[in-house]
Write an enzyme that holds these catalytic residues in place. Structure first.
Site, mmCIF file in Angstrom:
data_model
loop_
_atom_site.group_PDB
_atom_site.id
_atom_site.type_symbol
_atom_site.label_atom_id
_atom_site.label_comp_id
_atom_site.label_asym_id
_atom_site.label_seq_id
_atom_site.Cartn_x
_atom_site.Cartn_y
_atom_site.Cartn_z
ATOM 1 N N SER A 99 -0.175 -7.111 6.484
ATOM 2 C CA SER A 99 -1.590 -7.226 6.106
ATOM 3 C C SER A 99 -1.954 -6.519 4.813
ATOM 4 O O SER A 99 -3.025 -6.766 4.270
ATOM 5 C CB SER A 99 -2.461 -6.646 7.209
ATOM 6 O OG SER A 99 -2.781 -7.651 8.127
ATOM 7 N N TYR B 45 -8.417 -2.069 9.990
ATOM 8 C CA TYR B 45 -8.730 -2.772 11.236
ATOM 9 C C TYR B 45 -10.057 -2.249 11.772
ATOM 10 O O TYR B 45 -10.921 -1.859 10.990
ATOM 11 C CB TYR B 45 -7.584 -2.627 12.242
ATOM 12 C CG TYR B 45 -6.255 -3.128 11.706
ATOM 13 C CD1 TYR B 45 -6.106 -4.442 11.311
ATOM 14 C CD2 TYR B 45 -5.168 -2.289 11.573
ATOM 15 C CE1 TYR B 45 -4.891 -4.919 10.814
ATOM 16 C CE2 TYR B 45 -3.945 -2.748 11.081
ATOM 17 C CZ TYR B 45 -3.827 -4.063 10.704
ATOM 18 O OH TYR B 45 -2.640 -4.521 10.205
ATOM 19 N N LYS C 127 -3.022 -8.601 2.002
ATOM 20 C CA LYS C 127 -4.330 -9.274 1.977
ATOM 21 C C LYS C 127 -5.234 -8.741 0.863
ATOM 22 O O LYS C 127 -5.955 -9.509 0.222
ATOM 23 C CB LYS C 127 -5.027 -9.106 3.329
ATOM 24 C CG LYS C 127 -4.298 -9.779 4.491
ATOM 25 C CD LYS C 127 -4.912 -9.368 5.830
ATOM 26 C CE LYS C 127 -4.208 -10.026 7.007
ATOM 27 N NZ LYS C 127 -4.694 -9.511 8.302
ATOM 28 N N TYR D 83 1.000 -18.036 3.955
ATOM 29 C CA TYR D 83 0.482 -16.761 4.477
ATOM 30 C C TYR D 83 1.577 -15.981 5.216
ATOM 31 O O TYR D 83 1.742 -14.776 5.020
ATOM 32 C CB TYR D 83 -0.717 -17.043 5.385
ATOM 33 C CG TYR D 83 -1.145 -15.859 6.199
ATOM 34 C CD1 TYR D 83 -1.894 -14.819 5.625
ATOM 35 C CD2 TYR D 83 -0.782 -15.735 7.537
ATOM 36 C CE1 TYR D 83 -2.262 -13.708 6.384
ATOM 37 C CE2 TYR D 83 -1.152 -14.636 8.290
ATOM 38 C CZ TYR D 83 -1.881 -13.634 7.709
ATOM 39 O OH TYR D 83 -2.235 -12.524 8.445
ATOM 40 N N VAL E 96 1.045 -4.321 9.998
ATOM 41 C CA VAL E 96 1.669 -4.117 11.311
ATOM 42 C C VAL E 96 3.140 -3.711 11.249
ATOM 43 O O VAL E 96 3.710 -3.338 12.272
ATOM 44 C CB VAL E 96 1.540 -5.351 12.239
ATOM 45 C CG1 VAL E 96 0.156 -5.464 12.814
ATOM 46 C CG2 VAL E 96 1.965 -6.618 11.550
HETATM 47 N N1 GLU Z 1 1.432 -11.310 9.502
HETATM 48 C C1 GLU Z 1 0.653 -10.592 10.452
HETATM 49 C C2 GLU Z 1 -0.213 -11.555 11.246
HETATM 50 O O1 GLU Z 1 -0.801 -12.412 10.682
HETATM 51 C C3 GLU Z 1 -0.168 -9.603 9.719
HETATM 52 C C4 GLU Z 1 -0.962 -8.765 10.637
HETATM 53 C C5 GLU Z 1 -1.231 -7.397 10.120
HETATM 54 O O2 GLU Z 1 -0.428 -6.757 9.416
HETATM 55 O O3 GLU Z 1 -2.309 -6.925 10.489
HETATM 56 O O4 GLU Z 1 -0.308 -11.470 12.444
#
Ligand code: GLU
Length: 406
Positions: free
Chosen positions: A68, A244, A71, A192, A262
């Site tokens: 994430s 989060y 992002k 993604y 994650v």
């Molecule tokens: N690739 C993970 C997902 O989409 C990223 C989630 C994350 O790092 O919060 O579930």
């Protein structure tokens, strides 16, 4: 004789040891099967300053998938590509207060923000390209420029995520049905998944963060990666939505824009100062690296990095004031980089000294001024115009023209 260990890296070693000795329970993510192989003992801290200095301790060259954390940087690329107004029609900037993979859309059908999965997938759809490969390549090059080295995708993790990624596909379909997502669902989610599977180490995260801290200029390669306002927008979002549904708690305790992933990485940014990367795979119940959060909290407290700390008083922009009573002349020597705060101090002191000294001539000696912002130039010109109107003779010594109106 070997060079002595750098005290900053040494301080990081101490933080690693103290956090390791503490009780910070967590579990390595396993909802993406490949991530369950993450070594829970790995632990690293790295930092890069806006001057390009790097420090590291622990397993700072161990690679892991960015997840994430990507992002925030992909959002910056998309803002640079389309401009903020266009992007805002697809994805909002409100903290969702919900889990990263929640079905979170506002009344207009936009995901709440680009740092939760729904918003991130929409953001990836806004990356130029018609196929997953084209989009991924654009992202890979952009994130590599942030890191200052070529990043590569861990195809095994990407395949593992794709095999178990139906919730993300469902989010993409909902976003497509509302018009937030452009392009096809399958191409977008494949790009993604692979964007999340780019491999980085803690040092890469530090340099990526330092690029945002440094107005979008990578301090190591000195390349402008995104415009300064885009770096600011990405940081704003990281401070409200990056951790989060503990983002509020995080801003309260640690006070740094940050984004976690994650796989156990976190990037944190002290704007204008540092980028910090930490890595430790076990996650706390909201999905942030448990040891990473503890380490950043300790660093923020000990190093005084909290955004809302009382800042150290900056050096005065007025290095000397000399009044010659015989000629009724006051000379103010200015120095350094003049921003609004510095210009306010100069103006305040100038008005006071003219009143108190009864001088008829004011000399502004600006030889040691390195740069001046537009607002500083405007305030100083206004000050001089008003002084002239009041019958004061003005002389400005500005050999490099730094105070000239741009
Ligand atoms: N690739 C993970 C997902 O989409 C990223 C989630 C994350 O790092 O919060 O579930």
């Amino acid at each position: 004789m070997p060079a002595p260990a750098n005290p900053v890296s040494y301080a990081f070693e101490r933080v690693l040891a103290e956090v390791r000795a503490g009780d910070h329970p967590g579990n390595v993510a396993d909802y993406i099967p490949e991530l369950a192989k993450g070594d829970p003992e790995k632990f690293a801290i790295a930092a890069a300053s806006v001057s390009g200095h790097s420090y590291a301790a622990g397993d700072s060259t161990t690679r892991f998938t960015i997840q994430s954390i990507s992002k925030a940087f992909v959002y910056a690329l998309v803002l640079a590509e389309h401009g903020v107004d266009a992007v805002l029609t697809h994805v909002g900037v409100e903290p969702s207060g919900q889990a990263f993979n929640a079905i979170s859309f506002d009344e207009q059908g936009r995901p709440a923000n680009p740092l939760i999965n729904a918003g991130a997938i929409v953001t990836t759809s806004l990356i130029p390209g018609t196929t997953a490969d084209e989009r991924l390549e654009h992202i890979r090059q952009g994130l590599s420029a942030f890191a200052g080295r070529e990043l590569h995708c861990d195809e095994t993790v990407a395949a593992s995520e794709s095999a178990t990624g139906d919730r993300n596909r469902a989010l993409a379909m909902l976003a497509r049905s509302s018009g937030a997502l452009v392009g096809t669902v399958e191409d977008t989610v494949e790009a993604y998944f692979r964007q999340c599977s780019l491999l980085v180490d803690a040092h890469d995260l530090a340099v990526m963060g330092a690029t945002l801290a440094n107005d979008g200029v990578n301090p190591v390669t000195e390349q402008q990666i995104v415009p300064a306002p885009v770096a600011r927008d990405a940081l704003s979002l990281m401070s409200s939505c990056g951790m989060y549904d503990h983002s509020g708690q995080w801003l309260f305790n640690v006070g740094l824009p940050a984004k976690s992933g994650v796989a156990g990485g976190i990037v944190a940014v002290a704007p204008g100062e540092y980028g910090i990367g930490v890595f430790s795979p076990p996650l706390d119940p909201v999905g942030n690296s448990a040891r990473g959060v503890a380490a950043l909290r300790m660093l923020s407290e000990e190093f005084g990095l909290h955004l809302f700390r009382h800042p150290a008083r900056p050096v005065s922009p007025v290095s000397a004031i000399e009044t010659d009573p015989h000629t009724a002349t006051t000379t103010m020597r200015l120095r350094g980089s003049l921003d609004f705060v510095a210009a306010e101090q100069v103006a305040y002191e100038a008005v006071g000294i003219i009143d108190a000294s009864g001088s008829r001539t004011l000399v502004i000696q600006a030889e040691d001024v390195t740069e001046a912002s537009n607002v500083a130039i405007m305030l100083l010109h206004d000050l001089l115009t008003r002084a002239r109107d009041a019958g004061i003779d003005i002389a400005v010594i500005d050999p490099d023209g730094v105070l000239r109106r741009k």
